[in-house]
Design a protein around this motif. Structure first.
Motif, PDB file in Angstrom:
ATOM      1  N   ALA A 193      -3.834  -4.398   6.960  1.00 49.08           N
ATOM      2  CA  ALA A 193      -5.054  -4.683   6.507  1.00 49.08           C
ATOM      3  C   ALA A 193      -5.728  -3.268   6.569  1.00 49.08           C
ATOM      4  N   SER A 194      -5.608  -2.252   7.526  1.00 53.35           N
ATOM      5  CA  SER A 194      -6.317  -0.855   7.323  1.00 53.35           C
ATOM      6  C   SER A 194      -5.961  -0.348   6.231  1.00 53.35           C
ATOM      7  N   TYR A 195      -4.695  -0.508   5.677  1.00 49.15           N
ATOM      8  CA  TYR A 195      -4.433   0.330   4.429  1.00 49.15           C
ATOM      9  C   TYR A 195      -4.565  -0.383   3.190  1.00 49.15           C
ATOM     10  N   GLN A 196      -5.161  -1.536   3.384  1.00 44.90           N
ATOM     11  CA  GLN A 196      -5.213  -2.375   2.101  1.00 44.90           C
ATOM     12  C   GLN A 196      -6.128  -1.555   0.888  1.00 44.90           C
ATOM     13  N   GLY A 197      -5.458  -1.837  -0.367  1.00 41.03           N
ATOM     14  CA  GLY A 197      -6.104  -0.959  -1.414  1.00 41.03           C
ATOM     15  C   GLY A 197      -7.442  -1.391  -1.688  1.00 41.03           C
ATOM     16  N   HIS A 198      -8.402  -0.421  -2.219  1.00 40.05           N
ATOM     17  CA  HIS A 198      -9.730  -0.600  -2.075  1.00 40.05           C
ATOM     18  C   HIS A 198     -10.314  -0.038  -3.587  1.00 40.05           C
ATOM     19  N   ARG A 199      -9.430   0.664  -4.207  1.00 36.94           N
ATOM     20  CA  ARG A 199      -9.614   1.302  -5.543  1.00 36.94           C
ATOM     21  C   ARG A 199      -8.593   1.181  -6.568  1.00 36.94           C
ATOM     22  N   THR A 200      -8.652   1.538  -7.746  1.00 37.17           N
ATOM     23  CA  THR A 200      -7.590   1.462  -8.804  1.00 37.17           C
ATOM     24  C   THR A 200      -7.045   3.031  -8.781  1.00 37.17           C
ATOM     25  N   ASP A 201      -5.730   3.016  -8.579  1.00 33.79           N
ATOM     26  CA  ASP A 201      -5.293   4.763  -8.619  1.00 33.79           C
ATOM     27  C   ASP A 201      -3.835   4.201  -9.171  1.00 33.79           C
ATOM     28  N   ARG A 202      -3.248   4.702 -10.631  1.00 33.09           N
ATOM     29  CA  ARG A 202      -2.453   4.259 -11.118  1.00 33.09           C
ATOM     30  C   ARG A 202      -1.195   5.159 -10.674  1.00 33.09           C
ATOM     31  N   TRP A 203      -1.533   6.201 -10.269  1.00 32.51           N
ATOM     32  CA  TRP A 203      -0.193   7.085  -9.651  1.00 32.51           C
ATOM     33  C   TRP A 203       0.052   6.350  -8.368  1.00 32.51           C
ATOM     34  N   ARG A 204      -0.623   5.960  -7.475  1.00 30.76           N
ATOM     35  CA  ARG A 204      -0.143   5.438  -6.256  1.00 30.76           C
ATOM     36  C   ARG A 204       0.007   3.915  -6.596  1.00 30.76           C
ATOM     37  N   GLU A 205      -0.251   3.417  -7.717  1.00 31.59           N
ATOM     38  CA  GLU A 205      -0.360   1.901  -8.087  1.00 31.59           C
ATOM     39  C   GLU A 205      -1.170   1.199  -7.007  1.00 31.59           C
ATOM     40  N   GLU A 206      -2.074   1.835  -6.609  1.00 33.21           N
ATOM     41  CA  GLU A 206      -3.238   0.966  -5.472  1.00 33.21           C
ATOM     42  C   GLU A 206      -4.179   0.201  -6.562  1.00 33.21           C
ATOM     43  N   GLN A 207      -4.570  -0.952  -6.014  1.00 35.56           N
ATOM     44  CA  GLN A 207      -5.590  -1.737  -6.744  1.00 35.56           C
ATOM     45  C   GLN A 207      -6.421  -2.549  -5.585  1.00 35.56           C
ATOM     46  N   PRO A 208      -7.570  -2.753  -5.848  1.00 34.90           N
ATOM     47  CA  PRO A 208      -8.099  -3.464  -4.565  1.00 34.90           C
ATOM     48  C   PRO A 208      -7.584  -4.852  -4.149  1.00 34.90           C
ATOM     49  N   GLY A 209      -7.403  -4.785  -2.917  1.00 32.88           N
ATOM     50  CA  GLY A 209      -6.998  -6.018  -2.499  1.00 32.88           C
ATOM     51  C   GLY A 209      -5.601  -5.877  -2.527  1.00 32.88           C
ATOM     52  N   LYS A 210      -4.678  -5.204  -2.835  1.00 33.33           N
ATOM     53  CA  LYS A 210      -3.103  -4.969  -2.829  1.00 33.33           C
ATOM     54  C   LYS A 210      -2.955  -4.377  -1.320  1.00 33.33           C
ATOM     55  N   ILE A 211      -1.656  -5.068  -0.935  1.00 32.80           N
ATOM     56  CA  ILE A 211      -1.031  -4.605   0.413  1.00 32.80           C
ATOM     57  C   ILE A 211      -0.127  -3.374   0.222  1.00 32.80           C
ATOM     58  N   LEU A 212      -0.219  -2.542   1.034  1.00 38.13           N
ATOM     59  CA  LEU A 212       0.565  -1.096   0.825  1.00 38.13           C
ATOM     60  C   LEU A 212       2.259  -1.618   0.865  1.00 38.13           C
ATOM     61  N   HIS A 213       2.743  -0.735  -0.140  1.00 37.92           N
ATOM     62  CA  HIS A 213       4.517  -0.676   0.144  1.00 37.92           C
ATOM     63  C   HIS A 213       4.917   0.210   0.917  1.00 37.92           C
TER      64      HIS A 213
ATOM     65  N   PHE B 121       1.492   4.463  -0.982  1.00 39.91           N
ATOM     66  CA  PHE B 121       2.113   3.985  -1.980  1.00 39.91           C
ATOM     67  C   PHE B 121       2.103   2.174  -1.859  1.00 39.91           C
ATOM     68  N   TYR B 122       1.630   1.898  -3.180  1.00 38.92           N
ATOM     69  CA  TYR B 122       1.398   0.326  -3.438  1.00 38.92           C
ATOM     70  C   TYR B 122       2.358  -0.305  -4.581  1.00 38.92           C
ATOM     71  N   GLY B 123       3.236   0.391  -4.606  1.00 32.16           N
ATOM     72  CA  GLY B 123       4.407  -0.069  -5.721  1.00 32.16           C
ATOM     73  C   GLY B 123       5.171  -1.361  -5.373  1.00 32.16           C
ATOM     74  N   THR B 124       4.487  -2.378  -4.763  1.00 35.31           N
ATOM     75  CA  THR B 124       5.038  -3.835  -4.566  1.00 35.31           C
ATOM     76  C   THR B 124       4.257  -4.800  -5.032  1.00 35.31           C
ATOM     77  N   VAL B 125       5.341  -5.958  -5.450  1.00 30.14           N
ATOM     78  CA  VAL B 125       4.455  -7.068  -5.889  1.00 30.14           C
ATOM     79  C   VAL B 125       4.176  -8.253  -4.856  1.00 30.14           C
ATOM     80  N   ASP B 126       5.378  -8.037  -3.823  1.00 25.75           N
ATOM     81  CA  ASP B 126       5.348  -9.090  -2.855  1.00 25.75           C
ATOM     82  C   ASP B 126       4.557  -9.000  -1.457  1.00 25.75           C
ATOM     83  N   ALA B 127       4.346  -7.774  -1.278  1.00 30.11           N
ATOM     84  CA  ALA B 127       3.598  -7.464   0.314  1.00 30.11           C
ATOM     85  C   ALA B 127       2.325  -8.380   0.517  1.00 30.11           C
ATOM     86  N   THR B 128       1.698  -8.608  -0.893  1.00 31.69           N
ATOM     87  CA  THR B 128       0.333  -9.142  -0.544  1.00 31.69           C
ATOM     88  C   THR B 128       0.549 -10.566  -0.272  1.00 31.69           C
TER      89      THR B 128
END
Length: 722
Positions: free
Chosen positions: A327-347, A365-372
Motif C-alpha cells: 500500500a505504501s508503494y501504490q501508484g499515485h500518478r501516470t508514468d508510462r515508463w514505469r507503467e505506474e497508474q493511480p491505484g495500481k499495486i507495485l510489480h 515498476f508497476y508492469g503487472t495486471v494481477d497484483a491489484t
C-alpha cells in the motif's frame, strides 16, 4: 525492451547450493566454488548486485573433489571435500582422498559479511606439505546484467589492491554508490598476487590446519567516508551459528505446528517453512517474502501476495505487513515508463545500480495486471482468518484506489474485463503470472495481440470484489457492499459466456484484441476455478479437461497442453509444471467438488519433491511425462528456493483438509476433509482463527477423513461438514 521475466540467459544452476540471510545471499556450485569465467548465475549477492562473481580454491593448482554438500539450514552451508592425486616436482605425492577439507560458510546479513572456515585434516601417515590458493573475481554486476537482460557497463571499477594482507575490490556505480568487497584471512596469506591469496600448508599426520576467511560487503554514497573491513576472521563459528539458529527457530515457533504419519510430507512441510524463513526480507520495519533466489530477491507484488495468501493458515502476520508495504508503494500518478497508474499495486522493486541510475524502470515498476486484485483478495482472506477489521479501516484509501484502477484499467470498450497492454519500452509484454513474451499464444502458435484479458485475472477480480464487499458490510457500508457484489456477479455472467470454449470443454487462456478467445488448453483456467467464478458445470468439465494426459504430466498439470502447437516441455510457461500453479489449481478442483483430482495433484507434487535436494521443490519442473523418465526433469535455471513454491504444499494441506475460517463469528468450518493416498494421519497444533486456536487431528477413512478436535483455546467453534 526487457520484455520478459524469463529467469536468465545463463548456464544451468539446477544443482546450486544456496544460502540466504535477509538481502545477502550466496549461490555456489556443489563443490563450494564460483566459476571465474563464463555466463553463470553463481555468486555472492547483495541489493541486486553480484559483488563476487568468481571464487576458486585449489590444491597445488587442482580443484578439490566434492564428497557432500548441504545448505539445509538456509543461512549456512557445509561442504566436505577431498584431494585429487597431487604430484610435486620432488616426486612427492599425496594420494587421492588423503586430505579431508571441511568448508563452512555462514551469512551474517546484519554485518553484511560472510564468514568461512576451511579445516584441512591429514588422514595419512606422514606429514604433508602443499600449496593452497584462493582466487577471486568481483565484477559488481547488476542482477539484470547477470540475467542477460541488459548489457551495460555503467560504473567504474578500481584496480583490486592488497593492503596488510587484505584484498580490496572497489566499484564506483552510476547510481552514485560506492560498492566494496573486502576479503580478510587468518592466518594471512604467505603470498599474494593480483586477486589470488596463496598459503603454504604443512600438516603432520593426523592433525588439522585451519584458514578463516571473512568477506565483507559495503555500499554507501560516494560522499561518505570509506568504511573498510570491520570484521575480523574467526576460527570458531559456533556462536554465530547458534544465534542464527535461535532466530530461525523462534520464527518457526510462530507457525501452526504440522505433523503426519508420512515422513515424506513432514519433510516437505518442514523444508517449505524453513525456506520461507530463509526468504524473509524487510523494507524498513516491514517483512515480506522475497520471490526467489537467485533472480528475484526483491519485493514482487504478485509473488509476495500469493505466498502470503498460501500461508494464512500457518503464519498470517506477514500478510498484514505485506499489505501495508505494498500500500505504501501504490501508484499515485501516470508514468508510462514505469507503467505506474493511480491505484495500481507495485510489480517489482529493485535497488541495484541500473534501477538507481534510472536505466531500467524497476526502482518502482508497476508492469503487472494481477497484483491489484490479489492485494484486495489477500486483505479479504486475511480478515477471514484473523478477524482483524482494523487493517481494512487503515487501508480504506488504498482499497478504494485499487478498486478505481480495476474499473478503469484496459477496458476501452466497456466490456468489463481487466486487461493489459504494455506502455513501457522497458516493460513486460505479458503482465500476468505467465509473463514471458511467448507465454500467451493462439492455437496456431502465434503470439496474442493486446489488449489481453487473462482468464485467471478475471477470477481474481471476481473473488476480490466479493471479499472486499464482505468487509464493507462489516463496517456498515451495505450499499457499497451491494454494489461490489453486483459488479462481481455481472462479471461472472459475462465471463462464463465469453471465455467458455465448448469444443475444448474448458475456458480460454485469454481474450486478445477484439475480444477473440485464445482457445489453447492451458493451466490458467484452474486458477480461475480457485476463485469460484465458473458456473458449476463448466467448472467440473474444466477439471476433467485439465486432468487428461496431455495436461497432467504425472508430476502435476502442465502450463500448456502437450497437444498445442507451441508446447515445449522446457518452455518457461509453455509446458513446464509449476507447483504453486498446481496448488491453486487443486483448490479450484476442490471448490467444484472434484476432490480426487485435487488429491491426485497433491500426491504428484509431493512425490516430485522426493527427487529434489532436501525435498525442496523448484520454481518449475520440465513437462516431460512421468512414464518416460520416472523422475522429474529439472528446469535448468529455476529459482530454488522460491517463495510461492515453498507455500504450495502448506496451501495444499489447507485446501485438502477443507479449512474455512470465519474469525468474526469465532468459527472454523471443516468441509469435506480429505487426505492424499500416502498419508493416514495429519495433526495441526495451534491453528489460529482470530484470537482463538485449535489442535486438530485428521484420520483417513474409507470415504474421506474423520476429525478429532483435540483442544480449542479461546472462543472458537469447529464445525465439520461433509
Amino acid at each position: 525492451m526487457l520484455a520478459k521475466r524469463h529467469p536468465a540467459m545463463v548456464d544451468s544452476i539446477a544443482g546450486a547450493i544456496t544460502v540466504k540471510s535477509l538481502d545477502l545471499y550466496y549461490v555456489v556450485a556443489s563443490d563450494a566454488q564460483i566459476p571465474l569465467k563464463g555466463e553463470h548465475g553463481f555468486g555472492l549477492y547483495f541489493h541486486d548486485c553480484r559483488f563476487l562473481g568468481g571464487y576458486r580454491m585449489a590444491l597445488a593448482g587442482l580443484a578439490p573433489i566434492v564428497l557432500a554438500s548441504t545448505a539445509q539450514k538456509g543461512y549456512a552451508a557445509l561442504f566436505e571435500l577431498t584431494n585429487p592425486d597431487l604430484h610435486f616436482e620432488r616426486e612427492e605425492t599425496i594420494p587421492k582422498d588423503e586430505l579431508g577439507i571441511r568448508w563452512e560458510r555462514i551469512l551474517d546479513a546484519r554485518q553484511r559479511c560472510v564468514r568461512e572456515v576451511l579445516t584441512i585434516q591429514n588422514f595419512g601417515y606422514q606429514t604433508h606439505g602443499f600449496p593452497l590458493s584462493m582466487q577471486f573475481r568481483a565484477g559488481f554486476e547488476d542482477i539484470f546484467d547477470v540475467r542477460g537482460l541488459v548489457r551495460q557497463d555503467l560504473g567504474r571499477p578500481q584496480r583490486p589492491a592488497w593492503r596488510e594482507g587484505r584484498l580490496y575490490f572497489v566499484y564506483h556505480g552510476a547510481d552514485r554508490l560506492r560498492r566494496t568487497a573486502t576479503i580478510a584471512f587468518s592466518p594471512q596469506p604467505d603470498a599474494t598476487h593480483e586477486t589470488t591469496a596463496e598459503f603454504r600448508i604443512d600438516c603432520p599426520a593426523g592433525e588439522t590446519r585451519t584458514i578463516a576467511v571473512t568477506i565483507e560487503l559495503n555500499e554507501c554514497s560516494e560522499e561518505a567516508e570509506a568504511n573498510h573491513l570491520n570484521q575480523q576472521p574467526t576460527l570458531a563459528l559456533g556462536n554465530l551459528a547458534g544465534n542464527l539458529q535461535a532466530g530461525s527457530e523462534e520464527w518457526l515457533e510462530q507457525h501452526t505446528k504440522f505433523d503426519s504419519d508420512s515422513l515424506l510430507l513432514n519433510g516437505i512441510v518442514e523444508r517449505s517453512l524453513r525456506d520461507l524463513a530463509m526468504l524473509r526480507s524487510d523494507l524498513g520495519s516491514r517483512e515480506y517474502f522475497a520471490a526467489g533466489v537467485p533472480w528475484f530477491v526483491a519485493l514482487f507484488g504478485r509473488d509476495s501476495l500469493i505466498v502470503a495468501l498460501e500461508m494464512l493458515a500457518f503464519q498470517p502476520e506477514i500478510a498484514a505487513q505485506t499489505l501495508r508495504l505494498l500500500a505504501s508503494y501504490q501508484g499515485h500518478r501516470t508514468d508510462r515508463w514505469r507503467e505506474e497508474q493511480p491505484g495500481k499495486i507495485l510489480h517489482e522493486l529493485r535497488v541495484g545500480e541500473l534501477a538507481g541510475a534510472g536505466n531500467v524502470p524497476h526502482a518502482r515498476f508497476y508492469g503487472t495486471v494481477d497484483a491489484t486484485p490479489l492485494f484486495l483478495l489477500l486483505l479479504g482472506r486475511y480478515a477471514a482468518w484473523t478477524g482483524d477489521i482494523g487493517l481494512f479501516r487503515e487501508l480504506r484509501e488504498p482499497v478504494e484506489r485499487a478498486l478505481g484502477w480495476i474499473a478503469r484499467a484496459g477496458d476501452d470498450h466497456g466490456e468489463g474485463y481487466l486487461k493489459y497492454r504494455s506502455t513501457s519500452e522497458s516493460g513486460l509484454v505479458n503482465q500476468g503470472w505467465k509473463d514471458s513474451p511467448d507465454a500467451i499464444v493462439r492455437t496456431d502458435g502465434g503470439i496474442a495481440r493486446p489488449p489481453i484479458a487473462l482468464v485467471e485475472v478475471q477470477g481474481y477480480v471476481f473473488a476480490a470484489k466479493h471479499a472486499i464487499a464482505d468487509l464493507y458490510e462489516r463496517v456498515g457500508e451495505r450499499e457499497r457492499a451491494r454494489q461490489l457484489r453486483g459488479e462481481a456477479e455481472r462479471l461472472r455472467t459475462r465471463f462464463n459466456r465469453d471465455f467458455w470454449c465448448e469444443d475444448q470443454g474448458i475456458f480460454a487462456l485469454a481474450l486478445e484484441a477484439r475480444r477473440r478467445p485464445l482457445g489453447v488448453v492451458s493451466s490458467n483456467p484452474g486458477q480461475a476455478l480457485w476463485t469460484g467464478i465458473a458456473d458449476k458445470d463448466k467448472g467440473r468439465r474444466s477439471v476433467r479437461r485439465l486432468m487428461r494426459d496431455d495436461m497432467f504430466s504425472g508430476w502435476g498439470v502442465r502450463t500448456l497442453s502437450a497437444a498445442e502447437r507451441r508446447y515445449n516441455p522446457v518452455g518457461y510457461h509453455l509446458g513446464t509444471v509449476w507447483p504453486h500453479d498446481n496448488a491453486l489449481l487443486a483448490a479450484g478442483c476442490r471448490r467444484y467438488g472434484e476432490d480426487d483430482a485435487a488429491l491426485r495433484i497433491f500426491t504428484a507434487i509431493a512425490e516430485a519433491a522426493m527427487h529434489f535436494r532436501h525435498h525442496r521443490l523448484p520454481e518449475a519442473m520440465a513437462g516431460f511425462p512421468r512414464k518416460d523418465f520416472q523422475v522429474p526433469v529439472h528446469y535448468p535455471v529455476a529459482c530454488h528456493p522460491q517463495a510461492w513454491v515453498a507455500g504450495a504444499v502448506p496451501f495444499l494441506v489447507t485446501t485438502c483438509l477443507g479449512l474455512e475460517p470465519d474469525a468474526f463469528a469465532g468459527r472454523l468450518r471443516i468441509a469435506r476433509p480429505r487426505l492424499p493416498d500416502f498419508v493416514n494421519r495429519i495433526t495441526l497444533h495451534g491453528l489460529r482463527v482470530g484470537k482463538a486456536s485449535a489442535d486438530l487431528e485428521f484420520r483417513r477413512t474409507a470415504d474421506g477423513a474423520e476429525v478429532n478436535i483435540q483442544q480449542t483455546r479461546g472462543q472458537l467453534s469447529v464445525e465439520v461438514g461433509g
